[in-house]
Write a protein that holds these residues in place. Structure first.
Motif, PDB file in Angstrom:
ATOM      1  N   HIS A 156       0.769  -5.899  -0.435  1.00  0.00           N
ATOM      2  CA  HIS A 156       1.524  -6.739  -1.374  1.00  0.00           C
ATOM      3  C   HIS A 156       0.601  -7.235  -2.482  1.00  0.00           C
ATOM      4  N   ILE A 157       1.052  -7.078  -3.721  1.00  0.00           N
ATOM      5  CA  ILE A 157       0.282  -7.520  -4.882  1.00  0.00           C
ATOM      6  C   ILE A 157       0.916  -8.790  -5.428  1.00  0.00           C
ATOM      7  N   THR A 158       0.102  -9.817  -5.576  1.00  0.00           N
ATOM      8  CA  THR A 158       0.582 -11.080  -6.138  1.00  0.00           C
ATOM      9  C   THR A 158       0.468 -11.033  -7.653  1.00  0.00           C
ATOM     10  N   LYS A 159       1.601 -11.113  -8.314  1.00  0.00           N
ATOM     11  CA  LYS A 159       1.618 -11.113  -9.776  1.00  0.00           C
ATOM     12  C   LYS A 159       1.112 -12.458 -10.277  1.00  0.00           C
ATOM     13  N   THR A 160       0.243 -12.411 -11.247  1.00  0.00           N
ATOM     14  CA  THR A 160      -0.277 -13.644 -11.830  1.00  0.00           C
ATOM     15  C   THR A 160      -0.151 -13.569 -13.347  1.00  0.00           C
ATOM     16  N   PRO A 161       0.033 -14.711 -13.984  1.00  0.00           N
ATOM     17  CA  PRO A 161       0.226 -14.705 -15.442  1.00  0.00           C
ATOM     18  C   PRO A 161      -1.073 -14.409 -16.196  1.00  0.00           C
ATOM     19  N   ASN A 162      -0.897 -13.968 -17.422  1.00  0.00           N
ATOM     20  CA  ASN A 162      -2.008 -13.764 -18.355  1.00  0.00           C
ATOM     21  C   ASN A 162      -3.035 -12.746 -17.877  1.00  0.00           C
ATOM     22  N   MET A 163      -2.575 -11.745 -17.136  1.00  0.00           N
ATOM     23  CA  MET A 163      -3.463 -10.685 -16.705  1.00  0.00           C
ATOM     24  C   MET A 163      -3.663  -9.677 -17.839  1.00  0.00           C
ATOM     25  N   PRO A 164      -4.830  -9.089 -17.943  1.00  0.00           N
ATOM     26  CA  PRO A 164      -5.043  -8.067 -18.969  1.00  0.00           C
ATOM     27  C   PRO A 164      -4.124  -6.871 -18.765  1.00  0.00           C
ATOM     28  N   ARG A 165      -3.940  -6.093 -19.809  1.00  0.00           N
ATOM     29  CA  ARG A 165      -3.121  -4.881 -19.724  1.00  0.00           C
ATOM     30  C   ARG A 165      -3.646  -3.966 -18.626  1.00  0.00           C
ATOM     31  N   LEU A 182      -3.209  -9.506  -8.061  1.00  0.00           N
ATOM     32  CA  LEU A 182      -4.306  -9.727  -7.125  1.00  0.00           C
ATOM     33  C   LEU A 182      -3.852  -9.452  -5.703  1.00  0.00           C
ATOM     34  N   ILE A 183      -4.803  -9.050  -4.854  1.00  0.00           N
ATOM     35  CA  ILE A 183      -4.528  -8.913  -3.425  1.00  0.00           C
ATOM     36  C   ILE A 183      -5.633  -9.620  -2.659  1.00  0.00           C
ATOM     37  N   SER A 184      -5.309  -9.971  -1.418  1.00  0.00           N
ATOM     38  CA  SER A 184      -6.312 -10.534  -0.526  1.00  0.00           C
ATOM     39  C   SER A 184      -6.725  -9.436   0.445  1.00  0.00           C
ATOM     40  N   LEU A 185      -7.989  -9.106   0.449  1.00  0.00           N
ATOM     41  CA  LEU A 185      -8.491  -8.037   1.306  1.00  0.00           C
ATOM     42  C   LEU A 185      -9.654  -8.577   2.130  1.00  0.00           C
ATOM     43  N   ARG A 186      -9.385  -8.787   3.418  1.00  0.00           N
ATOM     44  CA  ARG A 186     -10.406  -9.309   4.333  1.00  0.00           C
ATOM     45  C   ARG A 186     -11.053 -10.588   3.806  1.00  0.00           C
ATOM     46  N   GLY A 187     -10.209 -11.465   3.321  1.00  0.00           N
ATOM     47  CA  GLY A 187     -10.686 -12.760   2.881  1.00  0.00           C
ATOM     48  C   GLY A 187     -11.170 -12.810   1.453  1.00  0.00           C
ATOM     49  N   ASN A 188     -11.197 -11.664   0.785  1.00  0.00           N
ATOM     50  CA  ASN A 188     -11.625 -11.620  -0.614  1.00  0.00           C
ATOM     51  C   ASN A 188     -10.436 -11.325  -1.517  1.00  0.00           C
ATOM     52  N   VAL A 189     -10.351 -12.019  -2.631  1.00  0.00           N
ATOM     53  CA  VAL A 189      -9.291 -11.784  -3.604  1.00  0.00           C
ATOM     54  C   VAL A 189      -9.830 -10.841  -4.670  1.00  0.00           C
ATOM     55  N   ILE A 190      -9.149  -9.695  -4.845  1.00  0.00           N
ATOM     56  CA  ILE A 190      -9.629  -8.703  -5.802  1.00  0.00           C
ATOM     57  C   ILE A 190      -8.495  -8.291  -6.742  1.00  0.00           C
ATOM     58  N   PRO A 191      -8.830  -7.926  -7.973  1.00  0.00           N
ATOM     59  CA  PRO A 191      -7.806  -7.465  -8.916  1.00  0.00           C
ATOM     60  C   PRO A 191      -7.404  -6.028  -8.610  1.00  0.00           C
ATOM     61  N   VAL A 192      -6.172  -5.686  -8.968  1.00  0.00           N
ATOM     62  CA  VAL A 192      -5.657  -4.334  -8.765  1.00  0.00           C
ATOM     63  C   VAL A 192      -5.248  -3.763 -10.118  1.00  0.00           C
ATOM     64  N   LEU A 193      -5.780  -2.581 -10.444  1.00  0.00           N
ATOM     65  CA  LEU A 193      -5.526  -1.954 -11.731  1.00  0.00           C
ATOM     66  C   LEU A 193      -4.686  -0.702 -11.557  1.00  0.00           C
ATOM     67  N   SER A 194      -3.775  -0.482 -12.477  1.00  0.00           N
ATOM     68  CA  SER A 194      -2.975   0.738 -12.505  1.00  0.00           C
ATOM     69  C   SER A 194      -3.652   1.748 -13.428  1.00  0.00           C
ATOM     70  N   LEU A 195      -4.186   2.823 -12.860  1.00  0.00           N
ATOM     71  CA  LEU A 195      -4.862   3.822 -13.677  1.00  0.00           C
ATOM     72  C   LEU A 195      -3.882   4.522 -14.614  1.00  0.00           C
ATOM     73  N   ALA A 196      -2.626   4.659 -14.184  1.00  0.00           N
ATOM     74  CA  ALA A 196      -1.627   5.306 -15.034  1.00  0.00           C
ATOM     75  C   ALA A 196      -1.422   4.529 -16.330  1.00  0.00           C
ATOM     76  N   SER A 197      -1.521   3.206 -16.252  1.00  0.00           N
ATOM     77  CA  SER A 197      -1.342   2.378 -17.449  1.00  0.00           C
ATOM     78  C   SER A 197      -2.453   2.635 -18.451  1.00  0.00           C
ATOM     79  N   TYR A 198      -3.667   2.801 -17.962  1.00  0.00           N
ATOM     80  CA  TYR A 198      -4.793   3.011 -18.868  1.00  0.00           C
ATOM     81  C   TYR A 198      -4.759   4.377 -19.517  1.00  0.00           C
TER      82      TYR A 198
END
Length: 312
Positions: A53-62, A67-83
């Motif tokens: 599950h990805i938590t949508k947050t405001p004002n994220m770059p294109r 963000l997701i929580s992975l083993r206690g760490n919060v990391i950003p998730v990027l869509s390569l297709a968008s780039y």
């Protein structure tokens, strides 16, 4: 499949450390739902699995989905297709996620599906030509597999710069160097070359560069031959060599081995500067004789590493 089920795909990292100096790399192939195949260095991938599950947050770059929580760490998730500005992305795109580590940053990349791991010779990895323009400089290399099938290697440093901005170069005190002090550096990333140049300019040293390992070795041999012909020490022309680890045609490990095995370069330190920031990669650099290893991209750390090696 979940993260742990597919993590077996990436086992055997210890065995891969033996690739140092072999001029080979292992590539994880994946798709974004089109006919094109993409690749990423296995050393940069920590695990692969179904997207949580990805938590949508405001004002994220294109291109940053959230963000997701992975083993206690919060990391950003990027869509390569968008780039890559894919048109009409297929249904289900983004159900698979690769967790990668770049420049001491952990992040997730959404993809369509992961294929397999292949081992290739760096000499078969070529710099892109027309592909470069087509993907806004986001392709750093191209591999042609048997049958003529092409694999595009993404320039993740450029993607990260686009998403989060380029690293800001702070005030770096100039080094106490002589006017002719010169550094030769090699990196296939446009972003990295720009940042290295800024650091060297602030240190007050002259510099020359190449864009891949093979080109660098050709130019370094020519410089060494010229110094030998003139009867002058090579250190009068090159005071330090800065190498990237991953580069088309010849990687930084082989380049370093070539330099260290050539008596003409005796006394010229070699520093490896790479987005591969794990201890295993540091050990690989040490095994081929680098004098220092710096993870990308911290301008102050890079400057502090280079300064004592160029000062006289």
């Amino acid at each position: 499949m979940n993260m742990m089920e597919n993590k077996n795909l990436l086992d055997g990292v210890d065995a891969r450390t033996r690739l140092a100096g072999s001029n080979q790399m292992e590539i994880l192939l994946f798709s974004l739902g089109t006919r094109e195949t993409f690749g990423i260095n296995v050393f940069k991938v920590r695990e692969v699995g179904r997207t949580p599950h990805i938590t949508k947050t405001p004002n994220m770059p294109r291109g940053v989905e959230g963000l997701i929580s992975l083993r206690g760490n919060v990391i950003p998730v990027l869509s390569l297709a968008s780039y890559l500005d894919l048109e009409d992305p297929p249904a289900g795109l983004g159900k698979t996620m690769m967790v990668a580590e770049y420049s001491k940053r952990t992040l997730g990349f959404l993809v369509h599906e992961v294929d397999r791991i292949i081992r290739v010779d760096w000499e078969k990895v070529k710099a892109p030509e027309s592909v470069l323009a087509a993907n806004q400089g986001l392709i750093t290399a191209v591999i042609e597999l048997n049958g003529g099938h092409l694999v595009s290697i993404l320039d993740v440093e450029q993607i990260l710069a686009n998403a989060f901005g380029e690293a800001v170069i702070v005030d770096i005190p100039p080094a106490r160097v002589e006017e002719e002090t010169s550094v030769f550096f090699v990196d296939d990333s446009i972003v990295a070359r720009k940042k290295i140049t800024e650091v060297l300019d602030k240190l007050g040293v002259k510099h020359k560069h190449a864009t891949n390992g093979a080109e660098a070795w050709t130019r370094l041999q020519a410089i060494a031959a010229h110094a030998q012909q003139m009867g002058t020490p090579l250190r009068d022309e090159i005071n330090l060599i800065l190498v990237d680890a991953e580069m088309p045609e010849m990687d930084g490990y082989v380049l370093t081995k070539n330099i260290k095995s050539d008596a003409r370069f005796e006394g010229v330190p070699v520093v490896m500067h790479s987005s591969l920031s794990s201890e295993a990669n540091r050990a690989m650099g040490k095994s081929v004789g680098v004098d220092a290893y710096v993870a990308k991209f911290d301008a102050e750390v890079l400057a502090d590493t280079l300064r004592p090696l160029v000062e006289r």
